[in-house]
Structure formats: structure tokens, C-alpha cells
Design a protein around this motif. Structure first.
Motif, PDB file in Angstrom:
ATOM      1  N   GLY A 121       0.786  -1.217   0.000  1.00  0.00           N
ATOM      2  CA  GLY A 121       0.000   0.000   0.000  1.00  0.00           C
ATOM      3  C   GLY A 121       0.820   1.270   0.000  1.00  0.00           C
ATOM      4  O   GLY A 121       0.285   2.357  -0.130  1.00  0.00           O
ATOM      5  N   ALA A 122       2.129   1.168   0.169  1.00  0.00           N
ATOM      6  CA  ALA A 122       2.949   2.376   0.221  1.00  0.00           C
ATOM      7  C   ALA A 122       3.102   2.970  -1.164  1.00  0.00           C
ATOM      8  O   ALA A 122       3.378   2.285  -2.129  1.00  0.00           O
ATOM      9  N   ALA A 123       2.934   4.302  -1.262  1.00  0.00           N
ATOM     10  CA  ALA A 123       2.921   4.939  -2.571  1.00  0.00           C
ATOM     11  C   ALA A 123       4.249   4.780  -3.297  1.00  0.00           C
ATOM     12  O   ALA A 123       4.289   4.653  -4.499  1.00  0.00           O
ATOM     13  N   TYR A 124       5.388   4.768  -2.557  1.00  0.00           N
ATOM     14  CA  TYR A 124       6.679   4.705  -3.209  1.00  0.00           C
ATOM     15  C   TYR A 124       7.021   3.304  -3.682  1.00  0.00           C
ATOM     16  O   TYR A 124       8.084   3.060  -4.221  1.00  0.00           O
ATOM     17  N   ASP A 125       6.146   2.331  -3.474  1.00  0.00           N
ATOM     18  CA  ASP A 125       6.357   0.985  -4.000  1.00  0.00           C
ATOM     19  C   ASP A 125       5.925   0.875  -5.458  1.00  0.00           C
ATOM     20  O   ASP A 125       6.277  -0.085  -6.130  1.00  0.00           O
ATOM     21  N   THR A 148      -4.532  10.040 -18.883  1.00  0.00           N
ATOM     22  CA  THR A 148      -5.837  10.695 -18.825  1.00  0.00           C
ATOM     23  C   THR A 148      -6.764   9.969 -17.869  1.00  0.00           C
ATOM     24  O   THR A 148      -7.504  10.592 -17.081  1.00  0.00           O
ATOM     25  N   ALA A 149      -6.740   8.646 -17.909  1.00  0.00           N
ATOM     26  CA  ALA A 149      -7.589   7.860 -17.016  1.00  0.00           C
ATOM     27  C   ALA A 149      -7.202   8.044 -15.557  1.00  0.00           C
ATOM     28  O   ALA A 149      -8.050   7.947 -14.659  1.00  0.00           O
ATOM     29  N   ALA A 150      -5.905   8.315 -15.296  1.00  0.00           N
ATOM     30  CA  ALA A 150      -5.450   8.468 -13.911  1.00  0.00           C
ATOM     31  C   ALA A 150      -6.089   9.673 -13.234  1.00  0.00           C
ATOM     32  O   ALA A 150      -6.200   9.711 -11.998  1.00  0.00           O
ATOM     33  N   ALA A 151      -6.527  10.647 -14.005  1.00  0.00           N
ATOM     34  CA  ALA A 151      -7.120  11.858 -13.423  1.00  0.00           C
ATOM     35  C   ALA A 151      -8.568  11.643 -13.005  1.00  0.00           C
ATOM     36  O   ALA A 151      -9.176  12.547 -12.442  1.00  0.00           O
ATOM     37  N   THR A 152      -9.130  10.468 -13.273  1.00  0.00           N
ATOM     38  CA  THR A 152     -10.514  10.180 -12.913  1.00  0.00           C
ATOM     39  C   THR A 152     -10.551   9.007 -11.932  1.00  0.00           C
ATOM     40  O   THR A 152      -9.516   8.417 -11.609  1.00  0.00           O
ATOM     41  N   SER A 175      -0.620   5.399  -9.074  1.00  0.00           N
ATOM     42  CA  SER A 175       0.383   6.293  -8.480  1.00  0.00           C
ATOM     43  C   SER A 175       0.222   7.741  -8.939  1.00  0.00           C
ATOM     44  O   SER A 175       0.741   8.654  -8.295  1.00  0.00           O
ATOM     45  N   GLU A 176      -0.494   7.961 -10.044  1.00  0.00           N
ATOM     46  CA  GLU A 176      -0.696   9.325 -10.525  1.00  0.00           C
ATOM     47  C   GLU A 176      -2.112   9.820 -10.242  1.00  0.00           C
ATOM     48  O   GLU A 176      -2.480  10.916 -10.655  1.00  0.00           O
ATOM     49  N   SER A 177      -2.907   9.036  -9.544  1.00  0.00           N
ATOM     50  CA  SER A 177      -4.284   9.420  -9.247  1.00  0.00           C
ATOM     51  C   SER A 177      -4.373  10.087  -7.879  1.00  0.00           C
ATOM     52  O   SER A 177      -3.393  10.128  -7.116  1.00  0.00           O
ATOM     53  N   ASP A 178      -5.555  10.576  -7.551  1.00  0.00           N
ATOM     54  CA  ASP A 178      -5.774  11.185  -6.239  1.00  0.00           C
ATOM     55  C   ASP A 178      -5.776  10.151  -5.127  1.00  0.00           C
ATOM     56  O   ASP A 178      -5.755  10.500  -3.949  1.00  0.00           O
ATOM     57  N   ARG A 179      -5.788   8.869  -5.485  1.00  0.00           N
ATOM     58  CA  ARG A 179      -5.828   7.794  -4.487  1.00  0.00           C
ATOM     59  C   ARG A 179      -4.436   7.218  -4.196  1.00  0.00           C
ATOM     60  O   ARG A 179      -4.331   6.164  -3.565  1.00  0.00           O
ATOM     61  N   ARG A 180      -3.385   7.873  -4.647  1.00  0.00           N
ATOM     62  CA  ARG A 180      -2.047   7.311  -4.540  1.00  0.00           C
ATOM     63  C   ARG A 180      -1.597   7.112  -3.101  1.00  0.00           C
ATOM     64  O   ARG A 180      -0.715   6.287  -2.846  1.00  0.00           O
ATOM     65  N   GLN A 181      -2.156   7.881  -2.155  1.00  0.00           N
ATOM     66  CA  GLN A 181      -1.795   7.706  -0.746  1.00  0.00           C
ATOM     67  C   GLN A 181      -2.671   6.670  -0.056  1.00  0.00           C
ATOM     68  O   GLN A 181      -2.537   6.458   1.149  1.00  0.00           O
ATOM     69  N   ARG A 182      -3.543   6.036  -0.782  1.00  0.00           N
ATOM     70  CA  ARG A 182      -4.444   5.029  -0.241  1.00  0.00           C
ATOM     71  C   ARG A 182      -4.018   3.649  -0.716  1.00  0.00           C
ATOM     72  O   ARG A 182      -3.154   3.512  -1.574  1.00  0.00           O
ATOM     73  N   ASP A 264     -15.680   2.871  -0.785  1.00  0.00           N
ATOM     74  CA  ASP A 264     -15.306   3.748  -1.897  1.00  0.00           C
ATOM     75  C   ASP A 264     -14.027   3.194  -2.490  1.00  0.00           C
ATOM     76  O   ASP A 264     -12.923   3.454  -2.011  1.00  0.00           O
ATOM     77  N   VAL A 265     -14.154   2.392  -3.533  1.00  0.00           N
ATOM     78  CA  VAL A 265     -13.021   1.684  -4.117  1.00  0.00           C
ATOM     79  C   VAL A 265     -13.026   1.886  -5.625  1.00  0.00           C
ATOM     80  O   VAL A 265     -14.072   1.776  -6.271  1.00  0.00           O
ATOM     81  N   ARG A 266     -11.855   2.203  -6.159  1.00  0.00           N
ATOM     82  CA  ARG A 266     -11.717   2.242  -7.615  1.00  0.00           C
ATOM     83  C   ARG A 266     -11.322   0.849  -8.090  1.00  0.00           C
ATOM     84  O   ARG A 266     -10.402   0.238  -7.546  1.00  0.00           O
ATOM     85  N   ILE A 267     -11.997   0.361  -9.120  1.00  0.00           N
ATOM     86  CA  ILE A 267     -11.753  -0.977  -9.626  1.00  0.00           C
ATOM     87  C   ILE A 267     -10.947  -0.894 -10.921  1.00  0.00           C
ATOM     88  O   ILE A 267     -11.298  -0.166 -11.843  1.00  0.00           O
TER      89      ILE A 267
END
Length: 484
Positions: A121-125, A148-152, A175-182, A264-267
Motif C-alpha cells: 500500500g505504500a505509494a513509493y512501491d 488521462t484515465a489516472a485523473a478520474t 500512483s498518478e491518481s488522487d488515491r495514490r496515498q491510499r 469507496d473503491v476504484r476498480i
């Protein structure tokens, strides 16, 4: 970033946590007030949670620099002051002031501490888009679509042949999305038995079945992050229907439970074949395909971007420890003959096969300055000799059988296609037992298909139209390993 503040009472129950602390610990979307501290943080193997330690000793713990992991599968690095609270001389709780230090595991002026293992789960992995090497126009177009998909937060379906780097794309998008810290949690649908997969995904409650315990599923653990279904077309159709309902309702019910939990999960999903073909073959529900393929990404195979092969080979050499070992030749090159073989080979295993060929060549290189044909793994040389420059298909490879010398026809006998032989004139060296012929033929067929699938026994079984258990039994009888 500011200072995070959390307060627990004398029983270890969280009574307050400000927005900064919730964001640092990944609790932005869940309620923490009223929950015991041990249900929020995972204790280190060698020490307890510092909040509990401060509460037990009644003494402040100042400038505590450490890594810790939350039960939400989030790894954080902080410097924290833990101060005990008293009411009329009685310990009444602990207040903690936290400064987030990102990926630095120690405070200024303190002794450096060993860095703990990094969970998935670590972002730097994660791989990023910079990790994808290649200048091919089709590949760059696919990368642009993925960015482009990473922004959604729309579901993404990625398909391509085995070894093309589909999970690299999935990690890069996360890693480029808003969920990268999750959390980013991958699950291989082909590697988990059907009777266990449902409980792993949705969770269980005590008493649901024998030895069942209260345990969250991957949907709950990935809350706020990304859940990746690898080999989605291997998921049972009945479970696909349940998955579809979870995606529509955005709520999950544990096995044996009567209540639902919002998630709230992105699939993201990965297939090793064209999704519409999977639908036609009956291994993927059409309605689930429409739900998960909001964004579709097709990763091109290596044979369709051959100009990237020298770049990839150079990268694998530079990153290999075998190329920089003490006493080695220094910078290792690639012989022109080898490069010619690389450029004309079909690469059924794609980038993964190229990586293994380079690693195997470096292992056999010795003190030589460049990879030459003699250094190449034997199976690769044989495959290049067999296929030449003609792209090989699965059917071509399966039908490549060992040949035996044909006995001469008897004098005066002219049967159709030489069906009549004078067996008295056959030399002993030409006599091969039928059982040995069949075993040799089966061994080569199975080995070739496994090479095409990158060692994926389940996919090889589907190609050869046998059951997975039957293929494994045959592999054991013929002494074939899927790691060969």
C-alpha cells in the motif's frame, strides 16, 4: 502540512482526531471517534503502540520518530509527542501531537533507525509512467490514454498478452491518481480457489462457516484506494454477479452478516485476452464488462514494437546485478548477431521473456564484454532456430512435434503415402517404442504452450482443452516444471 492532534481516553478509546491527523493516517473517509486505538493501528513486532505505552507508564514520550502502519493498510512516517493527561491525579488519557515526515523514518539529530519492510500500500512501491520504457508510437498513445484515465476514478480494464506489463500500467495509473496515498491491493482471481475467493473479497463474520472469524475483505481494506482484479476472466460467473452488485450499490456485505458496509473503491481489472472474446467464450459476463471497461487500455505485445527491444535490453542489463558484479567486464554490450536474433524473434512471453533471456545470458557470460549467441539460454536459441523470422502462433507451436526418420519402403511396394514398409530392413537405430514417442511428443507440446503462456498452467490448460488438474498431473508424470 501542520500538526496532527489525537486524543484517547484512559481506556484507549479515541475521543478526538483533527483533520490533519486523519489525513496523515488515511482515515479521511471513515469514523474513528469511539474506536479503540488497537483497531486503528498495527503494533510493531517489537514494541506496542506508543499511545498505549504512554498511557500505561504515565510518562511523556517526546520526539518519537518512527514508522507505523494503520489497519487501513497505510504506512506513515512521523515525529510525535505523546503526553499523558491527568484528572485529579488520575491518568485520564493521552494527547498526541504529530508532524508528518513523509518517507523519512527518523528525526533530525536522532540515530538513524532501520527502515521497515514496505507494504504494497505504500505509494513509493508503485511503478510510475516513467517506469515504462519505449518510444513506439502505439505505446506512447496507450500511455497518454492511461495518464488521462489516472485523473478520474472511473473503472479501468487493461488487456494484453502475458508479460506485456499490464500491472505496471495499473500501478502507474494508481500512483498518478488522487488515491495514490491510499491502498493498492491486487488479487489474482486465477490463483485463489473459488470457495475462498468470495470470503477474501467481501470478508467474513464469526460463525459464517467452520473456523470463520470476523475479518474484513479486500473491499474494506482497499476503501479509498484501488482494487485490482488480475485475470478477471478466471473469476467464477456466480461471483461476477455478486461483484456487479457491489459495484452498483457501492456497499459490501460480509459472509454471514446481515448488514452492509459502504465502500469507496476504484476498480481496475486485467485480462489476458480481448474482453469481447472473453464475453463470447462465456468466461466474462457482458454486463460486468460494460461496468468495468469504462476506460479500456490495450497493451501492445513486444513483437508489435520491435524498435523498443534494444532499449529494453539495455535497461535490463544496466539494472542487473550480474552486469556489475566485482571482477566483471564493466559495461556489458550486446553482440550484433544477438541483437539480430532479438529483433526477429517473436517473443511470445513478451517483456517478461526478454528480461529472463537477458538475465540468463548475463549468468552465462563469464568475463566476456558482450552477450554473444553462445551465452543465450539454450531454449531461446532452439526457439529462434525453429521459428526463424516468421511470427509464431499458438497453433504453430502446439503442432511442432519431434520427427523420426522414416523407414524405406519395401522393394516393389508402392502404398499410399508410403504406408507399407519392409520392417525386416529397418535398422535398430530407427526403432523407437510407441510409448516413448508419445511421451516425447506430449512433453514438447506442453512445454511449448507453457512457454507461450509464461508458465501460466491455467491458461495452458484452456488452450489445450484439458482441466488444470489434468494438465498438472500430466506435467508431474512427464517431469515438466512450469518454472522451466
Amino acid at each position: 502540512m501542520g500538526v496532527g492532534v489525537a486524543v484517547v481516553d484512559g481506556e484507549g478509546i479515541c475521543r478526538f482526531m483533527n483533520t490533519i491527523q486523519r489525513r496523515v493516517d488515511g482515515f479521511s473517509r471513515i469514523s474513528v471517534v469511539g474506536r479503540h486505538i488497537t483497531s486503528l493501528y498495527v503494533p510493531h513486532e517489537l514494541e506496542c503502540i506508543p499511545t498505549i505505552e504512554c498511557l500505561r507508564k504515565g510518562e511523556p514520550i517526546l520526539k518519537k520518530a518512527y514508522w507505523y502502519k494503520t489497519t487501513n493498510n497505510y504506512l506513515a512516517s512521523t515525529v510525535t509527542d505523546f503526553i499523558p493527561l491527568y484528572d485529579a491525579g488520575r491518568k485520564d488519557g493521552v494527547i498526541a501531537f504529530t508532524i508528518w515526515t513523509g518517507t523519512t523514518a527518523f528525526a533530525e539529530g536522532r540515530k538513524r533507525q532501520p527502515r521497515p519492510p514496505q507494504p504494497k500500500g505504500a505509494a513509493y512501491d508503485f511503478y510510475t509512467f516513467d517506469s515504462i520504457v519505449g518510444q513506439d508510437a502505439n505505446l506512447r498513445e496507450v500511455i497518454a490514454e492511461a495518464r488521462t484515465a489516472a485523473a478520474t476514478s472511473s473503472p479501468v480494464m487493461i488487456w494484453g498478452e502475458s508479460g506485456t506489463g499490464k500491472e505496471v500500467f495499473a500501478q502507474a495509473i494508481h500512483s498518478e491518481s488522487d488515491r495514490r496515498q491510499r491502498p493498492f491491493i491486487p488479487v489474482n482471481c486465477a490463483a485463489i480457489p473459488e470457495n475462498l475467493l468470495e470470503g477474501i473479497l467481501f470478508g467474513t463474520v464469526k460463525g459464517a462457516y467452520t473456523d470463520a472469524a470476523d475479518k474484513p475483505g479486500l473491499f474494506e481494506e482497499a476503501d479509498g484506494g484501488t482494487l485490482l482484479f488480475d485475470e478477471l476472466n478466471s473469476m467464477p460467473l456466480g461471483l461476477q454477479a455478486k461483484l456487479l452488485r457491489v459495484l452498483q450499490e457501492k456497499r459490501v456485505r460480509r459472509l454471514g452478516s446481515h448488514t452492509e458496509v459502504p465502500v469507496d473503491v476504484r476498480i481496475m481489472s486485467i485480462l489476458n485476452e480481448e474482453p469481447l472474446q472473453a464475453v463470447e467464450h462465456g468466461v466474462l459476463r457482458r454486463d460486468l464488462f460494460y461496468r468495468l471497461a469504462v476506460v479500456g487500455i490495450s497493451v501492445p505485445p513486444l513483437r508489435e514494437r520491435r524498435n523498443d527491444i534494444p532499449l529494453l535490453a539495455r535497461m535490463f542489463i544496466d539494472r542487473s546485478e550480474l552486469a556489475t558484479r566485482p571482477g566483471g567486464p564493466g559495461t556489458v554490450g550486446v553482440n550484433d548477431d544477438v541483437l539480430h536474433m532479438f529483433m526477429h524473434y517473436d517473443w511470445p512471453g513478451n517483456i517478461r521473456e526478454l528480461l529472463h533471456v537477458v538475465e540468463g545470458s548475463l549468468a552465462l557470460l563469464g568475463d566476456g564484454p558482450e552477450i554473444c549467441p553462445a551465452c543465450l539460454p539454450r531454449h531461446f536459441r532452439e526457439a529462434c532456430h525453429a521459428t526463424g523470422s516468421t511470427p509464431a502462433t499458438v497453433s504453430d507451436i502446439v503442432t511442432q512435434a519431434p520427427t523420426l526418420p522414416a523407414p524405406a519402403a519395401a522393394a516393389g511396394e508402392t502404398g499410399d503415402a508410403g504406408l507399407y514398409y519392409d520392417y525386416r530392413n529397418i535398422r535398430k537405430s530407427h526403432v523407437v517404442p510407441l510409448k516413448g514417442c508419445l511421451q516425447k511428443y506430449e512433453t514438447q507440446c506442453i512445454s511449448n504452450v507453457l512457454r507461450v503462456t509464461g508458465g501460466n498452467v491455467a491458461k495452458a490448460a484452456r488452450i489445450m482443452q484439458v482441466t488444470g488438474a489434468g494438465l498438472r498431473y500430466k506435467m508431474k508424470a512427464l517431469d515438466i516444471s512450469d518454472e522451466d
